[in-house]
Motif scaffolding. Structure first.
Motif, PDB file in Angstrom:
ATOM      1  N   ASN A  16       9.076  10.457  -4.990  1.00 48.67           N
ATOM      2  CA  ASN A  16       7.687  10.879  -5.205  1.00 48.67           C
ATOM      3  C   ASN A  16       6.659  10.026  -4.461  1.00 48.67           C
ATOM      4  O   ASN A  16       5.572  10.504  -4.152  1.00 48.67           O
ATOM      5  N   VAL A  17       6.985   8.757  -4.238  1.00 47.68           N
ATOM      6  CA  VAL A  17       6.081   7.876  -3.500  1.00 47.68           C
ATOM      7  C   VAL A  17       6.895   7.014  -2.539  1.00 47.68           C
ATOM      8  O   VAL A  17       8.122   6.898  -2.672  1.00 47.68           O
ATOM      9  N   LYS A  18       6.183   6.388  -1.582  1.00 50.48           N
ATOM     10  CA  LYS A  18       6.860   5.447  -0.687  1.00 50.48           C
ATOM     11  C   LYS A  18       5.866   4.406  -0.198  1.00 50.48           C
ATOM     12  O   LYS A  18       4.668   4.694  -0.059  1.00 50.48           O
ATOM     13  N   PRO A  19       6.348   3.183   0.041  1.00 53.36           N
ATOM     14  CA  PRO A  19       5.458   2.146   0.552  1.00 53.36           C
ATOM     15  C   PRO A  19       5.109   2.425   2.015  1.00 53.36           C
ATOM     16  O   PRO A  19       6.006   2.642   2.838  1.00 53.36           O
ATOM     17  N   ALA A  20       3.811   2.435   2.318  1.00 55.03           N
ATOM     18  CA  ALA A  20       3.366   2.643   3.698  1.00 55.03           C
ATOM     19  C   ALA A  20       3.372   1.327   4.463  1.00 55.03           C
ATOM     20  O   ALA A  20       3.656   1.300   5.662  1.00 55.03           O
ATOM     21  N   VAL A  21       3.066   0.226   3.757  1.00 56.61           N
ATOM     22  CA  VAL A  21       3.072  -1.090   4.390  1.00 56.61           C
ATOM     23  C   VAL A  21       3.139  -2.150   3.300  1.00 56.61           C
ATOM     24  O   VAL A  21       2.557  -1.994   2.223  1.00 56.61           O
ATOM     25  N   PHE A  22       3.894  -3.227   3.576  1.00 54.36           N
ATOM     26  CA  PHE A  22       3.949  -4.375   2.670  1.00 54.36           C
ATOM     27  C   PHE A  22       3.101  -5.505   3.237  1.00 54.36           C
ATOM     28  O   PHE A  22       3.110  -5.745   4.446  1.00 54.36           O
ATOM     29  N   LEU A  23       2.396  -6.197   2.353  1.00 53.53           N
ATOM     30  CA  LEU A  23       1.544  -7.303   2.780  1.00 53.53           C
ATOM     31  C   LEU A  23       2.308  -8.620   2.659  1.00 53.53           C
ATOM     32  O   LEU A  23       1.904  -9.549   1.948  1.00 53.53           O
ATOM     33  N   VAL A  24       3.447  -8.667   3.350  1.00 53.51           N
ATOM     34  CA  VAL A  24       4.303  -9.844   3.360  1.00 53.51           C
ATOM     35  C   VAL A  24       4.704 -10.143   4.806  1.00 53.51           C
ATOM     36  O   VAL A  24       4.467  -9.332   5.708  1.00 53.51           O
ATOM     37  N   SER A  25       5.331 -11.296   5.012  1.00 49.96           N
ATOM     38  CA  SER A  25       5.661 -11.705   6.379  1.00 49.96           C
ATOM     39  C   SER A  25       6.918 -11.040   6.923  1.00 49.96           C
ATOM     40  O   SER A  25       7.050 -10.837   8.132  1.00 49.96           O
ATOM     41  N   GLU A  26       7.868 -10.681   6.034  1.00 48.26           N
ATOM     42  CA  GLU A  26       9.121 -10.078   6.476  1.00 48.26           C
ATOM     43  C   GLU A  26       9.418  -8.817   5.670  1.00 48.26           C
ATOM     44  O   GLU A  26       9.037  -8.721   4.498  1.00 48.26           O
ATOM     45  N   ARG A  27      10.118  -7.875   6.285  1.00 49.30           N
ATOM     46  CA  ARG A  27      10.481  -6.645   5.593  1.00 49.30           C
ATOM     47  C   ARG A  27      11.374  -6.939   4.383  1.00 49.30           C
ATOM     48  O   ARG A  27      12.213  -7.834   4.415  1.00 49.30           O
ATOM     49  N   LEU A  66       0.878  -1.157   0.000  1.00 49.45           N
ATOM     50  CA  LEU A  66       0.000   0.000   0.000  1.00 49.45           C
ATOM     51  C   LEU A  66       0.924   1.217   0.000  1.00 49.45           C
ATOM     52  O   LEU A  66       1.735   1.390   0.918  1.00 49.45           O
ATOM     53  N   VAL A  67       0.813   2.015  -1.044  1.00 47.52           N
ATOM     54  CA  VAL A  67       1.778   3.086  -1.321  1.00 47.52           C
ATOM     55  C   VAL A  67       1.125   4.451  -1.180  1.00 47.52           C
ATOM     56  O   VAL A  67      -0.026   4.649  -1.590  1.00 47.52           O
ATOM     57  N   ILE A  68       1.862   5.395  -0.599  1.00 48.94           N
ATOM     58  CA  ILE A  68       1.379   6.769  -0.440  1.00 48.94           C
ATOM     59  C   ILE A  68       2.311   7.730  -1.167  1.00 48.94           C
ATOM     60  O   ILE A  68       3.458   7.398  -1.453  1.00 48.94           O
ATOM     61  N   SER A  69       1.803   8.911  -1.452  1.00 42.24           N
ATOM     62  CA  SER A  69       2.623   9.939  -2.097  1.00 42.24           C
ATOM     63  C   SER A  69       3.549  10.588  -1.077  1.00 42.24           C
ATOM     64  O   SER A  69       3.164  10.834   0.062  1.00 42.24           O
ATOM     65  N   SER A  70       4.785  10.831  -1.507  1.00 47.06           N
ATOM     66  CA  SER A  70       5.728  11.570  -0.663  1.00 47.06           C
ATOM     67  C   SER A  70       6.172  12.859  -1.369  1.00 47.06           C
ATOM     68  O   SER A  70       7.063  13.552  -0.903  1.00 47.06           O
ATOM     69  N   LYS A  71       5.507  13.141  -2.496  1.00 46.66           N
ATOM     70  CA  LYS A  71       5.820  14.344  -3.258  1.00 46.66           C
ATOM     71  C   LYS A  71       5.465  15.590  -2.445  1.00 46.66           C
ATOM     72  O   LYS A  71       4.360  15.689  -1.898  1.00 46.66           O
ATOM     73  N   ASP A  72       6.384  16.510  -2.353  1.00 46.00           N
ATOM     74  CA  ASP A  72       6.175  17.745  -1.579  1.00 46.00           C
ATOM     75  C   ASP A  72       5.763  17.452  -0.134  1.00 46.00           C
ATOM     76  O   ASP A  72       4.940  18.163   0.457  1.00 46.00           O
ATOM     77  N   GLY A  73       6.304  16.394   0.408  1.00 49.30           N
ATOM     78  CA  GLY A  73       5.994  16.058   1.801  1.00 49.30           C
ATOM     79  C   GLY A  73       4.865  15.074   1.966  1.00 49.30           C
ATOM     80  O   GLY A  73       4.780  14.371   2.976  1.00 49.30           O
TER      81      GLY A  73
END
Length: 327
Positions: A221-232, A130-137
């Motif tokens: 511009n974007v960053k993952p907020a959370v991965f739907l996996v068992s390990e980072r 699940l990815v969110i925007s990090s553009k301009d903060g």
């Protein structure tokens, strides 16, 4: 004597014509002897598009023929699958095949069902994020802020997904259910469109795979907020997993290739061998590594078919749970 020479000339010409015809037929019988058309159901720039084009780089050389990759969108792959069913089972029409396409079959949206396709190879087992925007903060700093907003305004947080009833839709739905929130789902034709929507603040969050967002992530511009996996994932050490946040949700997108059932065994073998060789090449292995996937993503032939057989009842159940199939 002249008559004898004339008859011999005619015989030689006839033999030459027969030999030439036999050579032509043999050349036409050797697969492949013409262009292969490869169809995908999602838009350019998405994970399926990138996967297909990466495999094709070496595949063209291995098969020594032109391979044209085209998008045939519509109905979460229904149009593409219907088209495949209308074509001869001769190996000259191949389809990329994903979770979404199996869901489309389960929903009865296409004339094709599981038994109507033969697996050639799986090339991706791509973690869902699940990815969110990090553009301009960005609007949100982390997944906790997104969930807080979703609890404050139920059904108002918009999640971009590649088609409804897809792996993206199911993944976001299951995560929301585990977190006790409701999202509004906004469908797009592929990951490329979701990225654009994220950067334009059309959606709050998007369901994407690393292969779809890594370029924009590197650009800040974007960053993952959370991965739907068992390990980072080692490539994203700062992104938490759903499980470490207390949500037992694990989802991945798989992508492969199928042909129409009834395709001759020798052609199926030729394709399987060619895909195996292409995926073993350093170009494809680098693609897997660069997109946070392992060589275990690859399944060839019978192993890919067995995987599809195991997932068929799973997706039939998922579609019933989401209300797409009457129980």
């Amino acid at each position: 004597m002249k008559r004898l020479l004339f008859n011999m000339s005619v015989a030689v010409m006839a033999m030459g014509f027969i030999c030439q015809s036999a050579t032509t037929v043999a050349a036409e019988d050797k697969y492949p002897s013409k262009q292969i058309n490869w169809y995908i159901h999602s838009s350019a720039g998405g994970g399926t598009d990138i996967f297909s084009r990466t495999v094709a780089l070496r595949l063209r050389r291995i098969l020594k023929t032109n391979i044209v990759i085209s998008t045939m969108s519509g109905g979460s792959g229904a149009r593409m699958l219907n088209y495949l069913m209308e074509q001869p089972a001769d190996g000259y029409t191949i389809n990329s095949f994903t979770n979404s396409n199996l869901a489309t079959m389960a929903r009865g949206m296409t004339t094709a069902s599981r038994e109507d396709v033969i697996g050639i190879a799986r090339g991706c087992y791509d973690p869902q994020a699940l990815v969110i925007s990090s553009k301009d903060g960005g609007t949100y700093k982390n997944i906790e802020e997104v969930l807080a907003k979703a609890k404050e305004s139920p059904g108002k947080v918009k999640i971009g997904v590649a088609h409804m009833a897809s792996i993206d839709h199911v993944a976001a739905y299951e995560f929301g259910k585990a977190a006790g929130v409701e999202f509004e789902f906004v469908p797009f034709d592929g990951g490329g469109e979701i990225i654009v929507a994220l950067l334009g603040n059309v959606v709050d969050m998007g369901v994407l795979n690393p292969s779809e967002f890594i370029g924009q992530s590197d650009a800040g511009n974007v960053k993952p907020a959370v991965f739907l996996v068992s390990e980072r994932l080692k490539e994203f050490p700062d992104a938490p997993t759903a499980k470490e946040l207390g949500y037992d949700v694990e989802m991945a997108t798989w992508r492969g290739v199928v042909v129409k059932a009834g395709t001759p065994d020798d052609i199926v073998k030729t394709l399987r061998d060619a895909f195996a060789k292409s995926m073993d090449h350093k170009i494809y292995q680098n693609y897997l590594r660069d997109n946070s996937m392992t060589p275990d993503s690859i399944l060839i032939g019978a192993d890919w078919d067995a995987f599809l057989d195991s997932k068929w009842p799973v997706w039939q159940t998922a579609m019933k749970d989401l209300g797409y199939i009457k129980k």
